[in-house]
Design an enzyme around this catalytic site. Sequence first.
Site, PDB file in Angstrom:
ATOM      1  N   LYS A   1      -3.880  -3.072   0.356  1.00  0.00           N
ATOM      2  CA  LYS A   1      -2.629  -2.308   0.221  1.00  0.00           C
ATOM      3  C   LYS A   1      -2.027  -1.991   1.585  1.00  0.00           C
ATOM      4  CE  LYS A   1      -2.242   2.248  -1.008  1.00  0.00           C
ATOM      5  NZ  LYS A   1      -1.175   2.877  -0.209  1.00  0.00           N
TER       6      LYS A   1
ATOM      7  N   LYS B   1       6.778   2.837  -2.523  1.00  0.00           N
ATOM      8  CA  LYS B   1       7.213   3.994  -3.333  1.00  0.00           C
ATOM      9  C   LYS B   1       8.734   4.134  -3.291  1.00  0.00           C
ATOM     10  CE  LYS B   1       2.930   6.611  -3.002  1.00  0.00           C
ATOM     11  NZ  LYS B   1       2.222   5.871  -1.939  1.00  0.00           N
TER      12      LYS B   1
ATOM     13  N   ASP C   1      15.511   5.533  -4.917  1.00  0.00           N
ATOM     14  CA  ASP C   1      16.904   5.621  -4.441  1.00  0.00           C
ATOM     15  C   ASP C   1      17.798   5.241  -5.621  1.00  0.00           C
ATOM     16  OD1 ASP C   1      19.254   5.579  -2.761  1.00  0.00           O
ATOM     17  OD2 ASP C   1      17.978   5.070  -1.056  1.00  0.00           O
TER      18      ASP C   1
ATOM     19  N   ARG D   1      -9.049   6.455   3.167  1.00  0.00           N
ATOM     20  CA  ARG D   1      -9.926   7.017   4.210  1.00  0.00           C
ATOM     21  C   ARG D   1     -11.416   6.820   3.974  1.00  0.00           C
ATOM     22  NH1 ARG D   1      -6.012  12.139   4.241  1.00  0.00           N
ATOM     23  NH2 ARG D   1      -5.724  11.207   2.178  1.00  0.00           N
TER      24      ARG D   1
ATOM     25  N   ASP E   1       2.990  -0.847  -0.992  1.00  0.00           N
ATOM     26  CA  ASP E   1       3.142   0.496  -1.575  1.00  0.00           C
ATOM     27  C   ASP E   1       4.298   1.218  -0.884  1.00  0.00           C
ATOM     28  OD1 ASP E   1       2.672   2.833  -2.963  1.00  0.00           O
ATOM     29  OD2 ASP E   1       0.900   3.399  -1.793  1.00  0.00           O
TER      30      ASP E   1
ATOM     31  N   THR F   1      -0.876  12.214  -5.931  1.00  0.00           N
ATOM     32  CA  THR F   1      -2.218  12.820  -6.047  1.00  0.00           C
ATOM     33  C   THR F   1      -2.415  13.961  -5.042  1.00  0.00           C
ATOM     34  OG1 THR F   1      -2.887  10.912  -4.728  1.00  0.00           O
ATOM     35  CG2 THR F   1      -3.479  10.890  -7.032  1.00  0.00           C
TER      36      THR F   1
END
Length: 224
Positions: free
Chosen positions: A31, A60, A63, A202, A58, A114
Amino acid sequence: MNRICAALDVPDPAAARSLAAKLVGHVGVLKIGLELFVAHGRAAVEAVRDFRLPIFLDLKLHDIPQTVEAAARAAAGLGASFITAHASGGTAMISAARSALPRETKLLAVTLLTSLGDDDIAAMGFPADAVLRLARLALEAGAEGIVCSPHEVGLLRRELGAGPLLVVPGIRLAGMAKGDQRRTGTPREAIRAGADILVVGRPLRDAPDPAAAADAIVREMETG
Ligand code: C5P
């Protein structure tokens, strides 16, 4: 198929390539997110293309429909297998994004991040069933999948059935630091609840041995 999507949240294409090289054979999807894409654009995608894993861009998108349609078309031209847009952009925006993508590129709709806790979600004025409502709207508008937290994946799988792809970030092994994430869960919980793909950033990027960290997540998942 390996269900881990590794978030290459690093500052430049060389770092993305180096992290991806450590993870090939241990994860199923790579990703590229906002940090890398805003700074380096196409070069970020090209840096990891020859690992021959599906690429998840990704971005996101959120608009007006015309703008999202054009951005989705440009993103699809980079060869991504998955692209994200915010479900809260509404029906017309999601269907505009879908119309710009080839069939082989899956559109995933982000419900609520999240990193938001239940208190944030209430303060923003969303009802308790907002994730389910957003997911239904996005699927009806043409999205193939939904991005949701480990907290809602079970509800979405029960309510939406086997069809939609459920992609779940906010994954942590027990005892791991959450960072800025709030609605988290373990790999086993997410898979048991019906997740198809787990997005992990992470816990892999910051591990001394990212491949071993990915294998530990796969093992934990398999006992689900
Ligand atoms: O480091 P961590 O495992 O928390 O990374 C999660 C990744 O998933 C990040 O790249 C983040 O942008 C992404 N993501 C998320 N929540 C969403 C959608 C994507 O955390 N709703």
